[in-house]
Design an enzyme around this catalytic site. Structure first.
Site, mmCIF file in Angstrom:
data_model
loop_
_atom_site.group_PDB
_atom_site.id
_atom_site.type_symbol
_atom_site.label_atom_id
_atom_site.label_comp_id
_atom_site.label_asym_id
_atom_site.label_seq_id
_atom_site.Cartn_x
_atom_site.Cartn_y
_atom_site.Cartn_z
ATOM 1 N N LEU A 144 4.237 -32.629 22.071
ATOM 2 C CA LEU A 144 5.356 -32.690 23.003
ATOM 3 C C LEU A 144 6.162 -33.957 22.797
ATOM 4 O O LEU A 144 5.594 -35.048 22.684
ATOM 5 C CB LEU A 144 4.834 -32.651 24.445
ATOM 6 C CG LEU A 144 5.831 -33.065 25.539
ATOM 7 C CD1 LEU A 144 6.961 -32.049 25.668
ATOM 8 C CD2 LEU A 144 5.128 -33.269 26.879
ATOM 9 N N SER A 145 7.489 -33.849 22.773
ATOM 10 C CA SER A 145 8.411 -34.981 22.786
ATOM 11 C C SER A 145 8.131 -35.912 21.603
ATOM 12 O O SER A 145 8.249 -35.482 20.454
ATOM 13 C CB SER A 145 8.297 -35.704 24.138
ATOM 14 O OG SER A 145 9.344 -36.617 24.319
#
Length: 363
Positions: A144-145
């Site tokens: 994520l991210s």
């Protein structure tokens, strides 16, 4: 647009919200030793009791301000591993490397093959693969991210290692080399054109074999890592997979999925556009895999389940495909498809901005 200082301040305020919660039990254990560890990372693993012979391995990379355990609790990966018998590796960032525990996806010394954090993650994978008799043809990575961006780093620099990767609210490989550039790219500013994106990918390794499949997940209302990055990731990988702008589309769990198939008919690229979702990992709490929390967004679709299914790790489950157009503020896929058809001399930045304006995401 938010300033860099404002974004840093917001991340700092949220840091405490991502500390390991005393309300959930620690399910992960330490992996040590795992080599020279040039990137000075930590590593956690989850090996279910029912680990199958020649099991697959999934590498899971948390986002900024998170820990491996917090991300596992929110995403439900270890619960899924219990049910389907595959191994998990969770690289973990340290505050000495990055104050907000972001993987350093924009630092040149950490994103090159055999260097820094990328090398440490490679060493972790080799250790787990050897120690637990992992099937080397079934190693996957997701994140994520900043973790999504680092997942893309691993896919670009070590494509021979992975059968597939899933990038959630991440960024294209090699597009930033400083903190200011990183924040610009997160806002969709200064992204290279298609040729530049694909050159960055091809220059990351000397790979000449099959390339990993790529799954991209992006909230349409993400203002931290804007949707322009999802389109740029697709453009970056489209060249090595030899696919043109002729995707198929469907509605799954009220969200849009766009798929590109290779010459052999196999799905090689996919983009999930999550209508109205902000910055985070999409989960479906009633599924039993994952818990809602900061950057863990219950939007009625479990990215963990869908990603695992696409990799062949779990049996296919019933997909909620809506064949009828539903009322939505999202433009039809054909709008994006036509606007993403890049003509000679047209930069991807301009094309992406047109698509975002059509979607009402940019004025």
């Amino acid at each position: 647009m938010r300033s860099i200082s404002d974004t840093i301040e917001r991340l700092s305020k949220l840091r405490s919200a991502h500390s390991p919660s005393p309300l959930f039990a620690e399910r992960l254990t330490d992996l040590s030793p795992f080599g020279s560890n040039r990137g000075a990372l930590e590593a956690k693993i989850y090996i279910p009791k029912g680990l199958m012979p020649r099991a697959p391995l999934v590498v899971v990379l948390h986002g900024c301000t998170q820990t491996a355990s917090a991300y596992d609790h929110g995403s439900g990966w270890s619960r899924l591993a219990d049910d389907y018998g595959f191994a998990l590796l969770f690289p973990q960032q340290t505050r000495s490397n990055n104050a907000n525990t972001c993987f350093n996806w924009f630092v040149p010394g950490d994103i090159r093959r055999d260097q820094g954090e990328a090398f440490s993650i490679r060493q972790m994978i080799e250790t787990v693969t050897s120690r637990y008799d992992i099937d080397r043809s079934r190693i996957f990575v997701t994140g994520l991210s900043a973790g999504g961006a680092m997942a893309n780093v691993m896919l670009a620099t070590h494509p021979e290692l992975f059968a597939g990767g899933a990038i959630i609210a991440g960024l294209p490989y090699g597009t930033a080399t400083t903190v200011p550039e990183a924040f610009d790219r997160m806002r969709g500013q200064g992204l290279p054109g298609t040729a530049g994106l694909q050159t960055l990918l091809r220059s990351a390794s000397k790979h000449d074999g099959p390339w990993p499949t790529i799954s991209v997940w992006q909230g349409t209302k993400d203002h931290t890592v804007v949707p322009a990055n999802a389109f740029a990731i697709i453009e970056q990988w489209r060249g090595v997979h030899g696919v043109e702008h002729s995707p198929a589309t469907e509605r799954i769990d009220r969200h849009q999925r766009i798929v590109w198939r290779g010459a052999d008919g196999r799905e090689v690229l996919e983009l999930y556009q999550l209508g109205g979702m902000g910055h985070g990992t999409p989960i479906d709490a009633p599924s039993g895999y994952g818990k809602a929390g900061p950057y863990m967004l219950d939007v009625g679709i479990s990215s963990t389940q869908h990603i695992a299914r696409s990799w062949g790790l779990i049996a296919s489950f019933e997909k909620q495909v809506n064949l009828e157009p539903e009322k939505s503020h999202e433009p039809p896929a054909s709008t994006f498809q036509s606007q993403l058809s890049l003509e000679k001399g047209t930069g991807i930045q301009q094309t992406i901005e047109k698509a975002l304006r059509a979607a009402g995401l940019m004025k």
